[in-house]
Design a protein around this motif. Sequence first.
Motif, PDB file in Angstrom:
ATOM      1  N   LYS A  58       0.838  -1.212   0.000  1.00  0.00           N
ATOM      2  CA  LYS A  58       0.000   0.000   0.000  1.00  0.00           C
ATOM      3  C   LYS A  58       0.867   1.254   0.000  1.00  0.00           C
ATOM      4  CE  LYS A  58      -4.432  -1.426   1.717  1.00  0.00           C
ATOM      5  NZ  LYS A  58      -5.564  -1.139   2.569  1.00  0.00           N
TER       6      LYS A  58
ATOM      7  N   LEU B 239       2.071   1.776  -3.534  1.00  0.00           N
ATOM      8  CA  LEU B 239       0.939   2.284  -4.309  1.00  0.00           C
ATOM      9  C   LEU B 239       0.712   3.759  -4.011  1.00  0.00           C
ATOM     10  CD1 LEU B 239      -1.591   1.900  -6.128  1.00  0.00           C
ATOM     11  CD2 LEU B 239      -2.805   1.164  -4.069  1.00  0.00           C
TER      12      LEU B 239
ATOM     13  N   ALA C 166      -5.848   0.933  -7.087  1.00  0.00           N
ATOM     14  CA  ALA C 166      -6.091  -0.496  -6.871  1.00  0.00           C
ATOM     15  C   ALA C 166      -7.588  -0.734  -6.784  1.00  0.00           C
ATOM     16  CB  ALA C 166      -5.414  -0.971  -5.590  1.00  0.00           C
ATOM     17  N   TYR C 167      -7.988  -1.904  -7.268  1.00  0.00           N
ATOM     18  CA  TYR C 167      -9.389  -2.336  -7.175  1.00  0.00           C
ATOM     19  C   TYR C 167      -9.406  -3.854  -7.080  1.00  0.00           C
ATOM     20  CZ  TYR C 167     -14.266  -3.155  -8.184  1.00  0.00           C
ATOM     21  OH  TYR C 167     -15.562  -3.584  -8.095  1.00  0.00           O
ATOM     22  N   LYS C 168     -10.016  -4.361  -6.030  1.00  0.00           N
ATOM     23  CA  LYS C 168     -10.137  -5.812  -5.806  1.00  0.00           C
ATOM     24  C   LYS C 168      -8.801  -6.531  -5.948  1.00  0.00           C
ATOM     25  CE  LYS C 168     -15.025  -6.523  -6.666  1.00  0.00           C
ATOM     26  NZ  LYS C 168     -16.046  -7.237  -7.440  1.00  0.00           N
ATOM     27  N   GLY C 169      -7.757  -5.949  -5.358  1.00  0.00           N
ATOM     28  CA  GLY C 169      -6.460  -6.603  -5.309  1.00  0.00           C
ATOM     29  C   GLY C 169      -5.572  -6.398  -6.517  1.00  0.00           C
TER      30      GLY C 169
ATOM     31  N   ILE D  79      -3.787  -3.717  -9.380  1.00  0.00           N
ATOM     32  CA  ILE D  79      -3.365  -2.332  -9.526  1.00  0.00           C
ATOM     33  C   ILE D  79      -3.433  -1.961 -11.006  1.00  0.00           C
ATOM     34  CG2 ILE D  79      -1.476  -0.686  -9.240  1.00  0.00           C
ATOM     35  CD1 ILE D  79      -0.564  -2.375  -6.836  1.00  0.00           C
TER      36      ILE D  79
ATOM     37  N   GLN E 266      -4.373   4.882  -4.195  1.00  0.00           N
ATOM     38  CA  GLN E 266      -5.197   4.274  -3.153  1.00  0.00           C
ATOM     39  C   GLN E 266      -5.962   3.068  -3.688  1.00  0.00           C
ATOM     40  OE1 GLN E 266      -7.760   6.980  -1.033  1.00  0.00           O
ATOM     41  NE2 GLN E 266      -6.416   8.697  -1.470  1.00  0.00           N
ATOM     42  N   ASP E 267      -6.423   2.256  -2.749  1.00  0.00           N
ATOM     43  CA  ASP E 267      -7.320   1.145  -3.062  1.00  0.00           C
ATOM     44  C   ASP E 267      -8.740   1.717  -3.071  1.00  0.00           C
ATOM     45  OD1 ASP E 267      -8.904  -1.099  -3.192  1.00  0.00           O
ATOM     46  OD2 ASP E 267      -7.869  -2.168  -1.594  1.00  0.00           O
TER      47      ASP E 267
ATOM     48  N   THR F 267     -11.527   0.049  -3.938  1.00  0.00           N
ATOM     49  CA  THR F 267     -12.537  -1.016  -3.939  1.00  0.00           C
ATOM     50  C   THR F 267     -13.804  -0.596  -3.203  1.00  0.00           C
ATOM     51  OG1 THR F 267     -10.784  -2.667  -4.021  1.00  0.00           O
ATOM     52  CG2 THR F 267     -12.971  -3.434  -3.370  1.00  0.00           C
TER      53      THR F 267
ATOM     54  N   LEU G 228      -1.948  -5.847  -5.386  1.00  0.00           N
ATOM     55  CA  LEU G 228      -1.796  -5.170  -4.107  1.00  0.00           C
ATOM     56  C   LEU G 228      -1.552  -6.216  -3.031  1.00  0.00           C
ATOM     57  CD1 LEU G 228      -1.835  -2.423  -2.695  1.00  0.00           C
ATOM     58  CD2 LEU G 228      -4.286  -2.754  -2.343  1.00  0.00           C
TER      59      LEU G 228
ATOM     60  N   THR H  28      -1.508  -7.813   0.557  1.00  0.00           N
ATOM     61  CA  THR H  28      -2.283  -7.678   1.777  1.00  0.00           C
ATOM     62  C   THR H  28      -1.458  -8.281   2.908  1.00  0.00           C
ATOM     63  OG1 THR H  28      -3.404  -9.733   1.274  1.00  0.00           O
ATOM     64  CG2 THR H  28      -4.538  -7.695   0.678  1.00  0.00           C
TER      65      THR H  28
END
Length: 79
Positions: free
Chosen positions: A8, A11, A25-28, A30, A51-52, A54, A76, A78
């Motif tokens: 993160k 990112l 990022a979206y749903k893991g 990038i 940023q994420d 999601t 991304l 976790t």
Amino acid sequence: MELPSYTKQQLALRNGQDKPQIWIAYKGLIYDVGSSRLWKNGKHYEHWAGQDLTDELPDAPHTETVFEKFEVIGRLMTV
């Protein structure tokens, strides 16, 4: 081909300000959204790149199909 993984923090630097890349990022995954005029300077309406997003998508006037226009450049991590 295996996608590279980013934290993160990595990112967050790709926000169009700290570094020239404009990633979100979206749903893991990038995405590089730097080619979109709607992400100029790393800002898209009230959203900032790096940023994420999601959890933000349900409030958007578009669906996740909008991401099909952009290149997936990583995953991304976790923790």
